[in-house]
Design a protein around this motif. Structure first.
Motif, PDB file in Angstrom:
ATOM      1  N   VAL A 194     -14.596   9.321   3.677  1.00 26.46           N
ATOM      2  CA  VAL A 194     -13.693  10.200   4.409  1.00 26.46           C
ATOM      3  C   VAL A 194     -12.606   9.327   5.032  1.00 26.46           C
ATOM      4  O   VAL A 194     -12.910   8.427   5.812  1.00 26.46           O
ATOM      5  CB  VAL A 194     -14.429  10.992   5.511  1.00 26.46           C
ATOM      6  CG1 VAL A 194     -13.442  11.862   6.294  1.00 26.46           C
ATOM      7  CG2 VAL A 194     -15.541  11.849   4.919  1.00 26.46           C
ATOM      8  N   PRO A 195     -11.336   9.564   4.650  1.00 26.76           N
ATOM      9  CA  PRO A 195     -10.853  10.590   3.729  1.00 26.76           C
ATOM     10  C   PRO A 195     -11.195  10.231   2.274  1.00 26.76           C
ATOM     11  O   PRO A 195     -11.509   9.082   1.970  1.00 26.76           O
ATOM     12  CB  PRO A 195      -9.342  10.574   3.972  1.00 26.76           C
ATOM     13  CG  PRO A 195      -9.043   9.164   4.360  1.00 26.76           C
ATOM     14  CD  PRO A 195     -10.229   8.730   5.185  1.00 26.76           C
ATOM     15  N   PRO A 196     -11.110  11.207   1.362  1.00 26.20           N
ATOM     16  CA  PRO A 196     -11.437  10.935  -0.047  1.00 26.20           C
ATOM     17  C   PRO A 196     -10.422  10.038  -0.738  1.00 26.20           C
ATOM     18  O   PRO A 196     -10.707   9.465  -1.794  1.00 26.20           O
ATOM     19  CB  PRO A 196     -11.464  12.334  -0.674  1.00 26.20           C
ATOM     20  CG  PRO A 196     -10.618  13.174   0.229  1.00 26.20           C
ATOM     21  CD  PRO A 196     -10.815  12.622   1.594  1.00 26.20           C
ATOM     22  N   LEU A 197      -9.248   9.912  -0.139  1.00 28.92           N
ATOM     23  CA  LEU A 197      -8.192   9.044  -0.657  1.00 28.92           C
ATOM     24  C   LEU A 197      -7.779   8.108   0.464  1.00 28.92           C
ATOM     25  O   LEU A 197      -7.451   8.563   1.563  1.00 28.92           O
ATOM     26  CB  LEU A 197      -6.992   9.891  -1.109  1.00 28.92           C
ATOM     27  CG  LEU A 197      -5.748   9.156  -1.598  1.00 28.92           C
ATOM     28  CD1 LEU A 197      -6.000   8.546  -2.967  1.00 28.92           C
ATOM     29  CD2 LEU A 197      -4.557  10.127  -1.676  1.00 28.92           C
ATOM     30  N   GLY A 198      -7.825   6.795   0.228  1.00 28.89           N
ATOM     31  CA  GLY A 198      -7.538   5.897   1.330  1.00 28.89           C
ATOM     32  C   GLY A 198      -7.137   4.499   0.906  1.00 28.89           C
ATOM     33  O   GLY A 198      -7.005   4.192  -0.279  1.00 28.89           O
ATOM     34  N   ARG A 199      -6.964   3.669   1.906  1.00 28.86           N
ATOM     35  CA  ARG A 199      -6.498   2.288   1.719  1.00 28.86           C
ATOM     36  C   ARG A 199      -7.268   1.398   2.694  1.00 28.86           C
ATOM     37  O   ARG A 199      -7.353   1.717   3.890  1.00 28.86           O
ATOM     38  CB  ARG A 199      -4.988   2.223   1.984  1.00 28.86           C
ATOM     39  CG  ARG A 199      -4.336   0.850   1.866  1.00 28.86           C
ATOM     40  CD  ARG A 199      -2.869   1.003   2.256  1.00 28.86           C
ATOM     41  NE  ARG A 199      -2.155  -0.258   2.282  1.00 28.86           N
ATOM     42  CZ  ARG A 199      -1.424  -0.724   1.264  1.00 28.86           C
ATOM     43  NH1 ARG A 199      -1.335  -0.027   0.144  1.00 28.86           N
ATOM     44  NH2 ARG A 199      -0.778  -1.881   1.369  1.00 28.86           N
ATOM     45  N   ILE A 200      -7.823   0.313   2.197  1.00 30.93           N
ATOM     46  CA  ILE A 200      -8.598  -0.609   3.029  1.00 30.93           C
ATOM     47  C   ILE A 200      -7.816  -1.912   3.151  1.00 30.93           C
ATOM     48  O   ILE A 200      -7.499  -2.551   2.146  1.00 30.93           O
ATOM     49  CB  ILE A 200      -9.983  -0.876   2.417  1.00 30.93           C
ATOM     50  CG1 ILE A 200     -10.707   0.438   2.118  1.00 30.93           C
ATOM     51  CG2 ILE A 200     -10.821  -1.751   3.344  1.00 30.93           C
ATOM     52  CD1 ILE A 200     -11.927   0.277   1.236  1.00 30.93           C
ATOM     53  N   GLU A 201      -7.490  -2.301   4.382  1.00 27.30           N
ATOM     54  CA  GLU A 201      -6.741  -3.543   4.633  1.00 27.30           C
ATOM     55  C   GLU A 201      -7.491  -4.359   5.674  1.00 27.30           C
ATOM     56  O   GLU A 201      -7.519  -4.002   6.853  1.00 27.30           O
ATOM     57  CB  GLU A 201      -5.332  -3.229   5.146  1.00 27.30           C
ATOM     58  CG  GLU A 201      -4.445  -2.487   4.168  1.00 27.30           C
ATOM     59  CD  GLU A 201      -3.046  -2.278   4.711  1.00 27.30           C
ATOM     60  OE1 GLU A 201      -2.439  -3.277   5.164  1.00 27.30           O
ATOM     61  OE2 GLU A 201      -2.561  -1.134   4.700  1.00 27.30           O
ATOM     62  N   VAL A 202      -8.126  -5.429   5.239  1.00 26.35           N
ATOM     63  CA  VAL A 202      -8.886  -6.299   6.141  1.00 26.35           C
ATOM     64  C   VAL A 202      -8.811  -7.733   5.623  1.00 26.35           C
ATOM     65  O   VAL A 202      -8.404  -7.983   4.487  1.00 26.35           O
ATOM     66  CB  VAL A 202     -10.372  -5.875   6.230  1.00 26.35           C
ATOM     67  CG1 VAL A 202     -10.535  -4.550   6.956  1.00 26.35           C
ATOM     68  CG2 VAL A 202     -10.995  -5.814   4.847  1.00 26.35           C
ATOM     69  N   ASN A 203      -9.211  -8.681   6.459  1.00 34.68           N
ATOM     70  CA  ASN A 203      -9.349 -10.068   6.023  1.00 34.68           C
ATOM     71  C   ASN A 203     -10.754 -10.286   5.467  1.00 34.68           C
ATOM     72  O   ASN A 203     -11.734  -9.759   5.993  1.00 34.68           O
ATOM     73  CB  ASN A 203      -9.120 -11.029   7.180  1.00 34.68           C
ATOM     74  CG  ASN A 203      -7.657 -11.125   7.575  1.00 34.68           C
ATOM     75  OD1 ASN A 203      -6.800 -10.524   6.924  1.00 34.68           O
ATOM     76  ND2 ASN A 203      -7.362 -11.871   8.615  1.00 34.68           N
TER      77      ASN A 203
END
Length: 316
Positions: A193-202
């Motif tokens: 959730v959400p079903p469409l997303g973006r992951i930005e991490v180190n």
């Protein structure tokens, strides 16, 4: 020192002066800038082997972060290409595309890409050597001929191979510039959730378990993965995702989805095992890039392997 590529077996010594635009730059970055046809890995190998000399003497890999000074002269010996010490072993390779410059193959889950502990004579590289008769690039080092990028042992799918150093350099540049577009398919626990997303991490090495990668707020390398949900299982326990990694960090998609709280089914390092899928449910479905010699766009795909397809048919 532009566009210099020594021929196979040729030995040469290059002299590089530090001009104003390079003053204060890290040594490894300076060498990469001045030798654009060689990868960063190749430059690091040359440093480690003692082939770089300055007024301070012979340099090593520990000097790669030193700042270069205006007017300093560096002498670099480009070593002769050496025949691979690995033994060619005939394998049944599934070739998706091949010409005189590159190959694209479907790597099965369970096979390692290059030699490692416990896999000294059964890596994909051994099969490539047999198929290509040692006509592979050497920029990745003697243990990784032809390997431009890699897939984890238990990840299946599309893998790109370079047959010579010029092709390797151009492909490595595309990966470094993030102009190679990769699509992965993953089966995960739960429903993001959400079903469409973006992951930005180190992402960096886990300080407690060096063989694992982990998300860090202060250390590691910046990483991005976009995802979208393609299907959800009837029981609600699983989802089938399409993932688009914009960077190429070690174990990136596996770490990102685990961080999201939806680990990959069967991933015994970052999630949990599953009796119906004894390996991680991650498949490199598509690779889009520009051919390193013809400059024509290529898009290579490989549909889901049987084990992941069987899982989808059973639960979705």
């Amino acid at each position: 020192m532009k566009n210099f590529i020594p021929s196979q077996g040729e030995r040469c010594v290059l002299e590089l002066w530090v001009t104003p635009e390079f003053c204060g730059m890290r040594l490894d970055k300076f060498l990469v800038k001045c030798l654009p046809h060689y990868s960063r890995v190749f430059i690091q190998n040359v440093l480690e082997a003692g082939y770089v000399e300055s007024p301070l003497g012979i340099l090593s890999k520990k000097h790669q972060s030193m700042k270069v000074s205006l007017g300093t002269l560096f002498r670099i010996e480009i070593p002769q290409s050496q025949p691979s010490v690995l033994k060619p072993i005939a394998m049944n390779l599934e070739i998706l595309y091949e010409d005189e410059d590159i190959m694209v193959i479907n790597k099965p889950a369970g096979q390692v890409v290059h030699p490692s502990m416990g896999h000294r004579e059964d890596s994909l590289v051994h099969g490539l050597l047999a198929h290509c008769q040692d006509q592979l690039s050497h920029l990745g080092g003697l243990q990784r001929p032809g390997i431009v990028h890699r897939l984890d042992q238990f990840t299946s799918g599309v893998l790109l191979v370079a047959k010579h150093d010029v092709a390797h350099h151009h492909l490595s540049t595309q990966f470094a510039q993030r102009s190679v577009y990769k699509t992965y398919w993953a089966i995960v626990y739960g429903a993001p959730v959400p079903p469409l997303g973006r992951i930005e991490v180190n992402i960096g090495r886990d300080p407690r378990q060096p063989l694992r990668m982990s998300v860090s707020l202060t250390k590691g390398k910046y990483s991005i993965t976009r995802y979208r949900t393609k299907m959800r299982s009837q029981c609600g326990k699983y989802s089938f995702l399409e993932c688009f990694p914009e960077t190429g960090r070690t174990h990136q998609i596996r770490v990102h989805l685990s961080h999201l709280g939806h680990g990959i089914v069967g991933d015994q390092v970052y999630s949990r095992s599953h009796k119906d899928l004894p390996r991680q449910g991650l498949h490199a479905y598509q690779l889009s890039f520009v051919h390193p010699i013809t400059f024509h766009p290529l898009c290579i795909t490989r549909e889901l392997p049987e084990d992941m397809m069987t899982f989808l048919h059973h639960y979705f």
